[in-house]
Write a protein that holds these residues in place. Structure first.
Motif, mmCIF file in Angstrom:
data_model
loop_
_atom_site.group_PDB
_atom_site.id
_atom_site.type_symbol
_atom_site.label_atom_id
_atom_site.label_comp_id
_atom_site.label_asym_id
_atom_site.label_seq_id
_atom_site.Cartn_x
_atom_site.Cartn_y
_atom_site.Cartn_z
ATOM 1 N N ASP A 72 11.461 -15.263 2.054
ATOM 2 C CA ASP A 72 11.136 -16.453 1.273
ATOM 3 C C ASP A 72 11.515 -17.720 2.041
ATOM 4 O O ASP A 72 10.730 -18.675 2.113
ATOM 5 C CB ASP A 72 11.881 -16.415 -0.064
ATOM 6 C CG ASP A 72 11.648 -17.672 -0.888
ATOM 7 O OD1 ASP A 72 10.518 -17.889 -1.333
ATOM 8 O OD2 ASP A 72 12.620 -18.434 -1.078
ATOM 9 N N LEU A 73 12.696 -17.720 2.633
ATOM 10 C CA LEU A 73 13.163 -18.882 3.382
ATOM 11 C C LEU A 73 12.266 -19.165 4.585
ATOM 12 O O LEU A 73 11.877 -20.311 4.834
ATOM 13 C CB LEU A 73 14.603 -18.639 3.841
ATOM 14 C CG LEU A 73 15.310 -19.778 4.550
ATOM 15 C CD1 LEU A 73 15.465 -20.968 3.615
ATOM 16 C CD2 LEU A 73 16.668 -19.323 5.058
ATOM 17 N N TYR A 74 11.926 -18.123 5.314
ATOM 18 C CA TYR A 74 11.076 -18.277 6.495
ATOM 19 C C TYR A 74 9.710 -18.847 6.101
ATOM 20 O O TYR A 74 9.194 -19.781 6.732
ATOM 21 C CB TYR A 74 10.911 -16.922 7.189
ATOM 22 C CG TYR A 74 9.862 -16.911 8.269
ATOM 23 C CD1 TYR A 74 10.114 -17.478 9.528
ATOM 24 C CD2 TYR A 74 8.605 -16.340 8.040
ATOM 25 C CE1 TYR A 74 9.141 -17.477 10.511
ATOM 26 C CE2 TYR A 74 7.634 -16.335 9.032
ATOM 27 C CZ TYR A 74 7.904 -16.898 10.255
ATOM 28 O OH TYR A 74 6.942 -16.902 11.241
ATOM 29 N N LYS A 75 9.107 -18.331 5.026
ATOM 30 C CA LYS A 75 7.791 -18.809 4.590
ATOM 31 C C LYS A 75 7.835 -20.281 4.185
ATOM 32 O O LYS A 75 6.945 -21.064 4.513
ATOM 33 C CB LYS A 75 7.295 -17.960 3.419
ATOM 34 C CG LYS A 75 6.827 -16.569 3.806
ATOM 35 C CD LYS A 75 6.339 -15.816 2.574
ATOM 36 C CE LYS A 75 5.770 -14.447 2.934
ATOM 37 N NZ LYS A 75 5.317 -13.707 1.731
ATOM 38 N N ARG A 76 8.888 -20.658 3.472
ATOM 39 C CA ARG A 76 9.005 -22.044 3.031
ATOM 40 C C ARG A 76 9.121 -23.002 4.215
ATOM 41 O O ARG A 76 8.520 -24.078 4.226
ATOM 42 C CB ARG A 76 10.219 -22.216 2.114
ATOM 43 C CG ARG A 76 10.076 -21.542 0.766
ATOM 44 C CD ARG A 76 11.294 -21.786 -0.107
ATOM 45 N NE ARG A 76 11.200 -21.069 -1.357
ATOM 46 C CZ ARG A 76 10.482 -21.462 -2.404
ATOM 47 N NH1 ARG A 76 9.778 -22.589 -2.327
ATOM 48 N NH2 ARG A 76 10.452 -20.761 -3.511
ATOM 49 N N MET A 77 9.900 -22.603 5.204
ATOM 50 C CA MET A 77 10.096 -23.479 6.354
ATOM 51 C C MET A 77 8.826 -23.570 7.201
ATOM 52 O O MET A 77 8.500 -24.624 7.737
ATOM 53 C CB MET A 77 11.276 -22.977 7.178
ATOM 54 C CG MET A 77 12.603 -23.087 6.436
ATOM 55 S SD MET A 77 13.984 -22.405 7.347
ATOM 56 C CE MET A 77 14.246 -23.686 8.570
ATOM 57 N N LYS A 78 8.085 -22.478 7.303
ATOM 58 C CA LYS A 78 6.830 -22.509 8.045
ATOM 59 C C LYS A 78 5.782 -23.357 7.322
ATOM 60 O O LYS A 78 4.993 -24.058 7.947
ATOM 61 C CB LYS A 78 6.300 -21.084 8.257
ATOM 62 C CG LYS A 78 7.146 -20.231 9.187
ATOM 63 C CD LYS A 78 7.209 -20.800 10.598
ATOM 64 C CE LYS A 78 5.916 -20.621 11.342
ATOM 65 N NZ LYS A 78 6.016 -21.074 12.755
ATOM 66 N N GLN A 79 5.774 -23.302 5.994
ATOM 67 C CA GLN A 79 4.833 -24.102 5.214
ATOM 68 C C GLN A 79 5.049 -25.590 5.449
ATOM 69 O O GLN A 79 4.105 -26.383 5.423
ATOM 70 C CB GLN A 79 4.975 -23.791 3.721
ATOM 71 C CG GLN A 79 4.317 -22.489 3.314
ATOM 72 C CD GLN A 79 4.570 -22.157 1.852
ATOM 73 O OE1 GLN A 79 5.356 -22.832 1.174
ATOM 74 N NE2 GLN A 79 3.917 -21.130 1.360
ATOM 75 N N ARG A 80 6.304 -25.953 5.672
ATOM 76 C CA ARG A 80 6.630 -27.365 5.920
ATOM 77 C C ARG A 80 6.499 -27.732 7.389
ATOM 78 O O ARG A 80 6.891 -28.807 7.806
ATOM 79 C CB ARG A 80 8.043 -27.663 5.419
ATOM 80 C CG ARG A 80 8.093 -27.749 3.894
ATOM 81 C CD ARG A 80 9.504 -27.642 3.376
ATOM 82 N NE ARG A 80 9.551 -27.830 1.938
ATOM 83 C CZ ARG A 80 9.201 -26.907 1.041
ATOM 84 N NH1 ARG A 80 8.757 -25.729 1.456
ATOM 85 N NH2 ARG A 80 9.274 -27.153 -0.248
ATOM 86 N N LYS A 81 5.972 -26.797 8.171
ATOM 87 C CA LYS A 81 5.685 -27.023 9.596
ATOM 88 C C LYS A 81 6.925 -27.472 10.362
ATOM 89 O O LYS A 81 6.868 -28.362 11.208
ATOM 90 C CB LYS A 81 4.560 -28.047 9.749
ATOM 91 C CG LYS A 81 3.246 -27.572 9.143
ATOM 92 C CD LYS A 81 2.132 -28.580 9.332
ATOM 93 C CE LYS A 81 0.830 -28.073 8.708
ATOM 94 N NZ LYS A 81 -0.279 -29.029 8.831
ATOM 95 N N ILE A 82 8.062 -26.849 10.033
ATOM 96 C CA ILE A 82 9.284 -27.120 10.780
ATOM 97 C C ILE A 82 9.139 -26.530 12.169
ATOM 98 O O ILE A 82 8.791 -25.366 12.331
ATOM 99 C CB ILE A 82 10.506 -26.522 10.049
ATOM 100 C CG1 ILE A 82 10.700 -27.247 8.716
ATOM 101 C CG2 ILE A 82 11.762 -26.623 10.901
ATOM 102 C CD1 ILE A 82 11.815 -26.708 7.856
ATOM 103 N N ALA A 83 9.392 -27.350 13.179
ATOM 104 C CA ALA A 83 9.086 -26.966 14.565
ATOM 105 C C ALA A 83 10.104 -25.996 15.160
ATOM 106 O O ALA A 83 9.889 -25.479 16.259
ATOM 107 C CB ALA A 83 8.993 -28.212 15.440
ATOM 108 N N HIS A 84 11.205 -25.740 14.485
ATOM 109 C CA HIS A 84 12.245 -24.894 15.047
ATOM 110 C C HIS A 84 11.793 -23.442 15.189
ATOM 111 O O HIS A 84 10.940 -22.963 14.438
ATOM 112 C CB HIS A 84 13.495 -24.937 14.162
ATOM 113 C CG HIS A 84 14.169 -26.266 14.147
ATOM 114 N ND1 HIS A 84 13.640 -27.367 13.523
ATOM 115 C CD2 HIS A 84 15.340 -26.691 14.696
ATOM 116 C CE1 HIS A 84 14.451 -28.392 13.672
ATOM 117 N NE2 HIS A 84 15.480 -28.018 14.381
ATOM 118 N N GLU A 85 12.397 -22.770 16.136
ATOM 119 C CA GLU A 85 12.205 -21.328 16.253
ATOM 120 C C GLU A 85 13.177 -20.631 15.304
ATOM 121 O O GLU A 85 14.096 -21.250 14.768
ATOM 122 C CB GLU A 85 12.440 -20.891 17.702
ATOM 123 C CG GLU A 85 11.448 -21.510 18.681
ATOM 124 C CD GLU A 85 11.637 -20.986 20.094
ATOM 125 O OE1 GLU A 85 12.029 -19.811 20.232
ATOM 126 O OE2 GLU A 85 11.413 -21.754 21.039
#
Length: 503
Positions: free
Chosen positions: A191-204
């Motif tokens: 859930d956390l990973y999906k949310r951060m990817k949706q917000r286009k966070i550039a971090h790996e």
């Protein structure tokens, strides 16, 4: 996959040494401390820059006005009207603060931030002019002309936006390749990973699991873009993992079930200023939501729950609602008349649509809206789709620009609604939601509003999944009920209306 099985690990590892004893690689430690120092001084540095900018622009414009309009050089100290400068400076700084202008994590390159900065600046300008020429100037002959005050309020936002955009670009450049380490590989981690990817966070992302059978697999099985799961041994709470600088550790697993030795090292790293958050705290602080999956009946008694300690703000908010509704009727009267005529002329049926909604403490009331759909549409699907054929010719436009909600000013005036709060839902849907989503009723602890935290952060809901996501935002608002959050919602609402982001 059950998240509670994530922590099944041998707990026999010996405990030794102080919790303050932690080792770090020398290069990584230096990088870590440099970054922590930058983050700590960042808001204060920007605040100082803004103060200098405001004072500098004000003095420069005063000198230019004196030289070109009056034909004299009045000098630096004589050009400073401290009362006027303070009256400009305080609202300007507060306006920047409310839109996240001093927050290191805010992406100031985004068009939304720029738009909100401009909208906030317009509001600040109105407040400043009203305050200076009705309060500050009372009984005093001010030497600061309106041209200088207005010029300062125009020039400062432009310069503020430009240098913040440049800073964000510089920040993104230096943070390339940095990582967020997610501890755990269960449902919370996904859930956390999906949310951060949706917000286009550039971090790996580095994902580490306590479960040996998850190691080597993708975090999301079948998703070739998701990271591979690493063994928990890679998490040594140094500043880097496999050559990637780790900015943030997020514990996306049951904290109570983590082995004591690992917990000791984690607490030690926390005392050494490494950034470590629980799943819940990370969502609230960084993504600004309150996940209902983490709620219990004790939730309203937790620290940080402001609603049951804010009776005075409730009263002040009611007075502001009445004043704003009366002013809104006056200012919006041309739009009210034009929208009513457009609805009447483009489709048969009543201009006003009435529906029973659930309000404060689950008391029902009749909400008023300009009709945006054909008569009888409420008997069809409960959710509205993007290209719904039930819209009238003008309906989609007034829904997107929120013009359909103008009659709700009457609901605000009589006390059914507030200007700001969770969306008032149809009573039939509320019954369904309360059966499906535990603790959905918590959103009724505050008066519903015309606009709210969920409305300005999430598009119109068209499914149960969307409803649950919007509930995350509504619960965040309920817990952090405050004037500052309400003002931020007002700014974001104007952005939504001006750029047609609502639906």
């Amino acid at each position: 996959m059950n998240e509670k099985t994530e922590d099944e690990l041998d707990k026999t590892a010996p405990l030794s040494g102080s919790i303050f004893a932690v080792t770090s690689d020398e290069v990584g430690a230096k990088t870590h401390w440099k970054r922590r120092s930058v983050i700590r001084i960042y808001p204060f540095a920007l605040l100082l820059v803004d103060i200098i900018l405001l004072a500098g622009v004000f003095v420069l414009l005063m000198d230019l006005h004196a030289y070109y309009m009056l034909g004299q050089d009045i000098g630096f100290f004589n050009s400073v009207s401290r009362r006027v400068l303070v009256a400009i400076m305080l609202p300007s700084i507060i306006g920047v603060y409310l839109i996240g202008g001093y927050n290191y994590a805010t992406d100031k390159r985004h068009a939304r931030f720029v738009s909100e900065h401009l909208i906030a600046s317009v509001g600040v300008g109105i407040v400043v002019f009203g305050f200076i020429y009705s309060v500050v100037a009372y009984g005093v002959d001010l030497k600061s002309p309106r041209m200088v005050v207005g010029g300062t309020l125009v020039v400062f936002p432009i310069v503020s936006i430009l240098y913040r955009v440049y800073l964000s670009r510089l920040q993104a450049y230096f943070e390339r390749g940095n990582a967020v380490c997610i501890i755990g590989a269960g449902d919370r981690a996904i859930d956390l990973y999906k949310r951060m990817k949706q917000r286009k966070i550039a971090h790996e992302f580095v994902v580490a699991s306590f479960r040996p059978e998850r190691v080597g697999q993708r975090l999301i099985l079948g998703d070739s873009d998701s990271p591979f799961v690493e063994p928990i041994d890679v998490v040594n709470f140094q500043s880097s993992i496999r050559g990637k600088y780790v900015e943030q550790y997020v514990v996306a697993t049951e904290v109570e079930r983590i082995p004591e030795d690992f917990s000791r090292r984690m607490v030690s790293a926390l005392f050494h200023r490494h950034k470590i958050s629980t799943y819940e705290n990370f969502l609230a602080r960084t993504l600004r939501i309150e996940p209902p999956s983490q709620l219990s009946m004790n939730w309203p008694m937790l620290d940080g729950f402001r609603l049951n300690r804010s009776v005075s703000y409730d009263r002040a908010k009611r007075l502001m609602d009445i004043g704003a509704a009366l002013l809104g009727f006056v200012l919006a009267s041309p739009f009210l008349i034009a929208t009513a005529l457009a609805v009447k002329l483009t489709s048969p049926g009543p201009v006003i649509f009435k529906q029973e909604r659930t309000g404060l403490r689950e008391e029902s009331f009749m909400i008023l809206k300009f009709r945006s759909m054909r008569v009888g549409s409420e008997k069809g699907p409960k959710y509205t789709s993007k290209n719904d054929d039930r819209f009238t010719p003008i309906g989609k436009f007034i829904r997107k620009t929120r013009l359909d909600e103008l009659p709700q000013l009457w609901n605000v005036l009589v006390g059914d609604l507030s200007l700001i709060g969770p969306r008032a839902e149809w009573v039939d849907l509320v019954r369904e939601y309360e059966e499906k989503f535990p603790f959905y009723h918590f959103r009724h602890a505050v008066k519903p509003g015309i606009t709210g935290w969920a409305q300005v952060n999430y598009s119109y809901g068209a499914s149960h999944e969307d409803t649950l996501e919007k509930l995350n935002y509504d619960l965040y608002y309920v817990r952090r009920y405050s004037l500052a959050l309400d003002v931020a919602i007002v700014v974001k609402t104007f952005y939504m209306m001006l750029f047609g982001k609502g639906m």
